[in-house]
Design a protein around this motif. Structure first.
Motif, mmCIF file in Angstrom:
data_model
loop_
_atom_site.group_PDB
_atom_site.id
_atom_site.type_symbol
_atom_site.label_atom_id
_atom_site.label_comp_id
_atom_site.label_asym_id
_atom_site.label_seq_id
_atom_site.Cartn_x
_atom_site.Cartn_y
_atom_site.Cartn_z
ATOM 1 N N ASP A 98 0.788 -1.233 0.000
ATOM 2 C CA ASP A 98 0.000 0.000 0.000
ATOM 3 C C ASP A 98 0.818 1.279 0.000
ATOM 4 O OD1 ASP A 98 0.963 -0.586 2.562
ATOM 5 O OD2 ASP A 98 -0.716 0.431 3.551
ATOM 6 N N PHE A 99 1.916 1.345 0.795
ATOM 7 C CA PHE A 99 2.528 2.656 1.036
ATOM 8 C C PHE A 99 3.193 3.234 -0.200
ATOM 9 C CE2 PHE A 99 5.926 -0.306 2.189
ATOM 10 C CZ PHE A 99 7.029 0.247 1.544
ATOM 11 N N TYR A 100 3.818 2.381 -1.023
ATOM 12 C CA TYR A 100 4.455 2.976 -2.205
ATOM 13 C C TYR A 100 3.439 3.249 -3.308
ATOM 14 C CZ TYR A 100 5.024 -1.798 -4.271
ATOM 15 O OH TYR A 100 4.838 -3.055 -4.780
ATOM 16 N N GLY A 120 2.184 -2.810 3.984
ATOM 17 C CA GLY A 120 3.552 -2.841 4.534
ATOM 18 C C GLY A 120 3.622 -1.975 5.784
ATOM 19 N N HIS A 121 4.205 -2.499 6.852
ATOM 20 C CA HIS A 121 4.388 -1.726 8.082
ATOM 21 C C HIS A 121 5.872 -1.470 8.278
ATOM 22 C CE1 HIS A 121 0.241 -2.235 9.352
ATOM 23 N NE2 HIS A 121 0.326 -3.516 9.077
ATOM 24 N N PHE A 122 6.222 -0.210 8.577
ATOM 25 C CA PHE A 122 7.611 0.110 8.891
ATOM 26 C C PHE A 122 7.894 -0.293 10.331
ATOM 27 C CE2 PHE A 122 6.463 3.015 5.455
ATOM 28 C CZ PHE A 122 7.495 2.739 4.565
ATOM 29 N N ILE A 123 8.929 -1.102 10.507
ATOM 30 C CA ILE A 123 9.362 -1.455 11.854
ATOM 31 C C ILE A 123 10.808 -0.979 11.984
ATOM 32 C CG2 ILE A 123 7.797 -3.426 12.115
ATOM 33 C CD1 ILE A 123 10.204 -5.227 11.309
ATOM 34 N N ALA A 124 11.407 -1.105 13.142
ATOM 35 C CA ALA A 124 12.772 -0.611 13.330
ATOM 36 C C ALA A 124 13.687 -1.240 12.273
ATOM 37 C CB ALA A 124 13.263 -0.971 14.735
ATOM 38 N N ASN A 125 14.230 -0.378 11.427
ATOM 39 C CA ASN A 125 15.167 -0.813 10.395
ATOM 40 C C ASN A 125 14.626 -1.911 9.474
ATOM 41 O OD1 ASN A 125 17.726 -0.036 9.404
ATOM 42 N ND2 ASN A 125 18.524 -2.052 9.954
ATOM 43 N N LEU A 127 10.842 -3.802 7.352
ATOM 44 C CA LEU A 127 9.460 -3.847 6.885
ATOM 45 C C LEU A 127 8.794 -5.131 7.347
ATOM 46 C CD1 LEU A 127 9.333 -2.963 3.068
ATOM 47 C CD2 LEU A 127 8.109 -1.806 4.905
ATOM 48 N N GLU A 128 7.503 -5.032 7.624
ATOM 49 C CA GLU A 128 6.719 -6.219 7.936
ATOM 50 C C GLU A 128 5.470 -6.180 7.064
ATOM 51 O OE1 GLU A 128 7.263 -7.709 12.322
ATOM 52 O OE2 GLU A 128 5.282 -6.770 12.086
ATOM 53 N N ILE A 129 5.063 -7.334 6.540
ATOM 54 C CA ILE A 129 3.937 -7.353 5.609
ATOM 55 C C ILE A 129 2.703 -7.919 6.299
ATOM 56 C CG2 ILE A 129 3.168 -8.042 3.294
ATOM 57 C CD1 ILE A 129 5.872 -6.650 3.249
ATOM 58 N N GLU A 130 1.579 -7.269 6.014
ATOM 59 C CA GLU A 130 0.293 -7.763 6.514
ATOM 60 C C GLU A 130 -0.578 -8.106 5.297
ATOM 61 O OE1 GLU A 130 -3.725 -5.984 8.602
ATOM 62 O OE2 GLU A 130 -1.907 -4.758 8.619
ATOM 63 N N PHE A 131 -1.301 -9.204 5.379
ATOM 64 C CA PHE A 131 -2.197 -9.627 4.296
ATOM 65 C C PHE A 131 -3.625 -9.510 4.798
ATOM 66 C CE2 PHE A 131 1.832 -11.898 3.895
ATOM 67 C CZ PHE A 131 2.200 -11.540 2.605
ATOM 68 N N PRO A 132 -4.250 -8.330 4.604
ATOM 69 C CA PRO A 132 -5.564 -8.115 5.215
ATOM 70 C C PRO A 132 -6.661 -8.966 4.586
ATOM 71 C CG PRO A 132 -4.712 -6.095 4.197
ATOM 72 C CD PRO A 132 -3.770 -7.180 3.848
ATOM 73 N N ARG A 133 -6.451 -9.414 3.361
ATOM 74 C CA ARG A 133 -7.505 -10.125 2.654
ATOM 75 C C ARG A 133 -7.316 -11.630 2.804
ATOM 76 N NH1 ARG A 133 -8.468 -12.236 -1.700
ATOM 77 N NH2 ARG A 133 -10.664 -12.366 -2.212
ATOM 78 N N VAL A 134 -8.403 -12.321 3.043
ATOM 79 C CA VAL A 134 -8.341 -13.780 3.117
ATOM 80 C C VAL A 134 -8.756 -14.335 1.762
ATOM 81 C CG1 VAL A 134 -9.229 -15.834 4.284
ATOM 82 C CG2 VAL A 134 -8.933 -13.700 5.559
ATOM 83 N N ASN A 135 -7.866 -15.061 1.088
ATOM 84 C CA ASN A 135 -8.243 -15.682 -0.186
ATOM 85 C C ASN A 135 -9.150 -16.870 0.101
ATOM 86 O OD1 ASN A 135 -6.536 -13.901 -1.550
ATOM 87 N ND2 ASN A 135 -4.808 -15.302 -1.490
ATOM 88 N N ARG A 136 -10.212 -16.999 -0.703
ATOM 89 C CA ARG A 136 -11.121 -18.135 -0.507
ATOM 90 C C ARG A 136 -10.444 -19.448 -0.900
ATOM 91 N NH1 ARG A 136 -14.233 -14.785 -3.295
ATOM 92 N NH2 ARG A 136 -14.111 -16.119 -5.128
ATOM 93 N N ALA A 137 -9.862 -19.473 -2.073
ATOM 94 C CA ALA A 137 -9.330 -20.738 -2.578
ATOM 95 C C ALA A 137 -7.873 -20.638 -3.022
ATOM 96 C CB ALA A 137 -10.189 -21.223 -3.748
#
Ligand SMILES: [Mg+2]
Ligand SMILES: [Zn+2]
Length: 219
Positions: A98-100, A120-125, A127-137
């Protein structure tokens, strides 16, 4: 009939693949080792993104200033204007972050476009990725574009036709479900191999003139 229009971001709206460039740059090139397995479908996008993010060593300001070099397709802004004149609101579907995407869109006065992507979440030094969407299949994609297109169709009232524009392996599921497909680079190669009908393009100027000729755009 209502037209639903979907565009990939990296390498389609942005001229270069920003996600790839970012991970390549900030992992010192170590991410490249993951890509053959991903392209062959042996590991999922979620696994690749999670492992790529773990390789990143950079601060938020280093990452954000890296983004300054990237340009968008020379025809994309006019394409959005023309779509809206025809009462079609383009939706961006991305298996990137999302951020870029938001940063590049806002820099090009396109911040109002709807984006469905990973986060993408910025963490100390890093990046951490979050997958907000749940794929059905789908077990291949982080954020399955084929499933999202099906969800948009299910929510629409009346008959719809779908258009998708993309360039890479993260677009495979969308290519299978879209009624009208524009493809270049890896996606075009894949569609040729799989006998999926598509039209190739260089810029969004080409897509716009084709959609006009075919009656999707009347203005
Ligand atoms: Mg792409
Ligand atoms: Zn998928």
């Amino acid at each position: 009939m209502q037209t639903l229009l979907f565009c990939d971001f990296d390498g389609t709206i942005s001229r270069r693949d920003i996600g790839y460039s970012l991970f390549h740059h900030f992992s010192g090139g170590h991410n490249d080792a993951l890509l053959p397995d991903w392209k062959a479908g042996r590991i999922s996008s979620r696994e690749v993104l999670t492992r790529e993010a773990a390789m990143v060593s950079a601060t938020q300001s280093e990452i954000m200033s890296f983004l300054g070099q990237f340009e968008i397709d020379p025809g994309f802004s006019a394409f959005v204007v023309q779509s809206r004149k025809n009462r079609i609101e383009p939706v961006i579907l991305s298996d990137g972050l999302d951020f870029y995407i938001k940063y590049i869109l806002e820099r090009n006065q396109l911040g109002g476009l709807q984006v469905v992507s990973n986060v993408g979440h910025f963490i100390a030094n890093g990046l951490e990725i979050e997958f907000p969407r749940v794929n059905r299949a789908c077990r291949r994609c982080g954020n399955c574009k084929g499933e999202i297109i099906e969800e948009f169709c299910a929510q629409a009232s009346g008959t719809v036709r779908t258009v998708f524009i993309g360039d890479g392996y993260s677009d495979i599921c969308a290519a299978r479900v879209a009624d009208r497909l524009f493809a270049k680079k890896d996606l075009a190669v894949y569609c040729r191999e799989q006998n999926i009908a598509y039209t190739t393009f260089d810029t969004f100027h080409d897509v716009a003139s084709r959609l006009t000729r075919e009656g999707y755009f009347s203005e």
